[in-house]
Scaffold this active site. Structure first.
Site, PDB file in Angstrom:
ATOM      1  N   HIS A 164       0.837  -1.220   0.000  1.00 21.37           N
ATOM      2  CA  HIS A 164       0.000   0.000   0.000  1.00 21.37           C
ATOM      3  C   HIS A 164       0.860   1.254   0.000  1.00 21.37           C
ATOM      4  CE1 HIS A 164      -3.479  -2.563   1.171  1.00 21.37           C
ATOM      5  NE2 HIS A 164      -2.529  -3.204   1.867  1.00 21.37           N
ATOM      6  N   LYS A 201      18.010  20.926 -11.330  1.00 20.10           N
ATOM      7  CA  LYS A 201      17.287  19.665 -11.537  1.00 20.10           C
ATOM      8  C   LYS A 201      18.056  18.649 -12.373  1.00 20.10           C
ATOM      9  CE  LYS A 201      13.163  19.073 -11.342  1.00 20.10           C
ATOM     10  NZ  LYS A 201      11.951  19.401 -12.079  1.00 20.10           N
ATOM     11  N   GLU A 220      11.032   7.975 -17.116  1.00 20.32           N
ATOM     12  CA  GLU A 220       9.687   8.512 -17.370  1.00 20.32           C
ATOM     13  C   GLU A 220       9.201   8.152 -18.771  1.00 20.32           C
ATOM     14  OE1 GLU A 220       9.147  12.684 -15.330  1.00 20.32           O
ATOM     15  OE2 GLU A 220      11.188  12.476 -16.067  1.00 20.32           O
ATOM     16  N   SER A 268      16.733  20.723 -16.412  1.00 19.94           N
ATOM     17  CA  SER A 268      15.507  21.446 -16.713  1.00 19.94           C
ATOM     18  C   SER A 268      15.905  22.723 -17.443  1.00 19.94           C
ATOM     19  CB  SER A 268      14.787  21.770 -15.404  1.00 19.94           C
ATOM     20  OG  SER A 268      14.124  22.997 -15.512  1.00 19.94           O
TER      21      SER A 268
END
Ligand code: ARG
Length: 463
Positions: free
Chosen positions: A156, A283, A290, A277
């Site tokens: 969970h 970043k 992804e 980025s």
């Protein structure tokens, strides 16, 4: 001057439907299979004296020339000829004249196209198995290299019990190994030689189908001509196996993205597999993970597409089936690219063990072990469960860690606790799960060794 279509006596289409029916821009990928299939067919026609040997020789030689032209970029592609089959046949007319007309004896484009696709898929399934195998080896290396690393295991998305990182990785081995089995089965389904089915009802010539199957490396021939020209199950099986595999990739991607975040800080991805980025200089984004996660969308799209194309199609061949190719090619290209990039990225993945202790020590990841401890002291599991549940509330609400709890504090919850409760640690928890499938170091090492053996046996059987 004769138009290309007139050359081999096919009626011309209305000018505005021409482009609509064209598949050449994607089915030209089948050129090798198409030429190999034609060569096998023509050899058989000569062997069975259906055409003259000299004519067969002429055609065979011209087909080799055509192959050379295609591979050296000299082939005059002509999209008004719709597809790869007609382009090659028309080129054969250019080269050898009317003799070319004998190639299509006892053959239809309906059995020809499915032959090409089956041959392509046999090869594609093998290559996919190979890529999956390489990917599995990366997983095994990662598991082996980090065999001692303990991480929190989750259910969970809540910290649940300590597990070995390598155990977690081996869960992915199991998934990708099942994928290998599925693609082996796609190979089996594709390995059926359809030529001889003709347009739908079989052919009138005394052909030798086994002869063709042997030349082309098929181990079976199709049993029903109508099924043979209208069956696309093997393509559906490839795309559905790819869908399952990309689902596995996307689960692993998701974990990698989470683990790589500052909140988890469990791993570091190799810098050259992260991107910056355009606005935020600090970043490092896990774009490859992804994108791999996102690629599942297009593969699932192709699965729905082929299922929908085939749904309700009456027997036998219908032109709808031409739409089977783009989704398949895209699925194949996508899966192979993802497996190879993702595998390379995993090779450089480093575990950041400095941050791992906190999530393991904080919280009550050892609660089950303590409950099992009380069971060993004579309590029923349900009684010990409720005692440990209270103990757990106490530890969490007093913002302590389990290792700070004194024996007298333990005893407030149960008289059954004694000094040896202190022996319960993340590593004792891991090592006590020493059953097949469990997370103990011994079992995981054994699982890694078994996995290596299973992968090496794949080589021996060559599918
Ligand atoms: N390009 C066609 C396809 O991919 C080849 C078969 C055409 N057959 C026909 N009867 N029109 O399906």
């Amino acid at each position: 001057m004769k138009s290309d279509n007139q050359k081999y006596k096919i009626k011309s289409l209305a000018s505005n439907v021409g482009d609509f029916t064209v598949s050449l821009h994607y089915d030209r990928r089948l050129y090798k299979q198409d030429i190999a299939g034609s060569k096998a067919h023509v050899s058989m026609l000569a062997y069975k004296n259906i055409i003259e040997k000299e004519d067969a020789e002429t055609i065979l030689k011209a087909l080799d020339d055509i192959l050379y032209e295609i591979e050296s970029d000299q082939f005059p592609w002509n999209s008004s000829l719709e597809d790869i089959h007609m382009n090659i046949e028309s080129r054969l007319f250019d080269k050898v004249g009317t003799v070319a007309g004998k190639l299509h004896t006892a053959r239809s484009r309906n059995d020809q196209v499915v032959l090409d696709m089956r041959m392509y898929l046999m090869q594609a399934s093998k290559l996919t198995v190979n890529e999956l195998k390489k990917f599995c080896l990366v997983i095994l290396d990662l598991a082996e290299k980090n065999i001692d690393q303990i991480i929190p295991g989750y259910t969970h998305m809540q910290r649940a019990q300590p597990v070995l990182f390598s155990h977690h990785m081996m869960a992915y081995f199991e998934m990708f190994y099942r994928d290998i089995k599925r693609f082996q089965s796609v190979y089996e389904s594709s390995d059926v030689m359809p030529l001889g089915s003709g347009a739908l009802a079989g052919v009138t010539y005394p052909i030798d189908r086994e002869y063709v199957a042997d030349i082309l490396g098929f181990s079976k021939i199709s049993s029903n001509s109508m099924d043979s020209v209208s069956d696309r199950d093997f393509i559906i099986e490839y795309i559905s196996s790819a869908s399952i595999s990309i689902m596995h990739i996307s689960r692993l991607s998701e974990e990698i993205i989470l683990w790589n975040s500052e909140e988890f800080s469990m791993i570091k991805l190799p810098l050259d597999y992260t991107t910056g980025s355009s606005m935020m200089p600090q970043k490092r984004n896990p774009d490859f993970a992804e994108l791999s996660r996102g690629k599942s969308g297009r593969i699932y799209g192709s699965l729905i597409s082929i299922l929908t194309i085939m749904k309700s199609l009456p027997l036998t061949y219908n032109r709808d089936m031409q739409e089977d190719k783009e989704g398949f090619f895209d699925t194949y290209d996508t899966l192979i690219a993802v497996l190879s990039v993702f595998g390379d990225m995993l090779k450089g993945l480093k575990i950041d063990s400095s941050n791992m202790e906190t999530p393991i020590e904080k919280g009550m990841l050892l609660a089950t072990d303590i409950a099992d401890y009380l069971v060993a002291k004579g309590l029923t599991f349900r009684d010990s469960y409720s005692i440990v549940s209270e103990l757990s509330d106490f530890v969490v609400s007093s913002n302590k860690e389990l290792k700070d709890i004194t024996l007298s504090e333990f005893k407030e919850f149960s008289e059954f606790f004694s000094e040896d409760v202190k022996n319960i640690t993340p590593s004792s928890s891991i090592e006590s799960r020493n059953i097949t499938g469990g997370t103990s170091t011994k079992m995981v090492s054994k699982a890694i060794a078994n996995a290596r053996k299973k992968l090496s046996e794949l080589d021996d059987n060559e599918l």
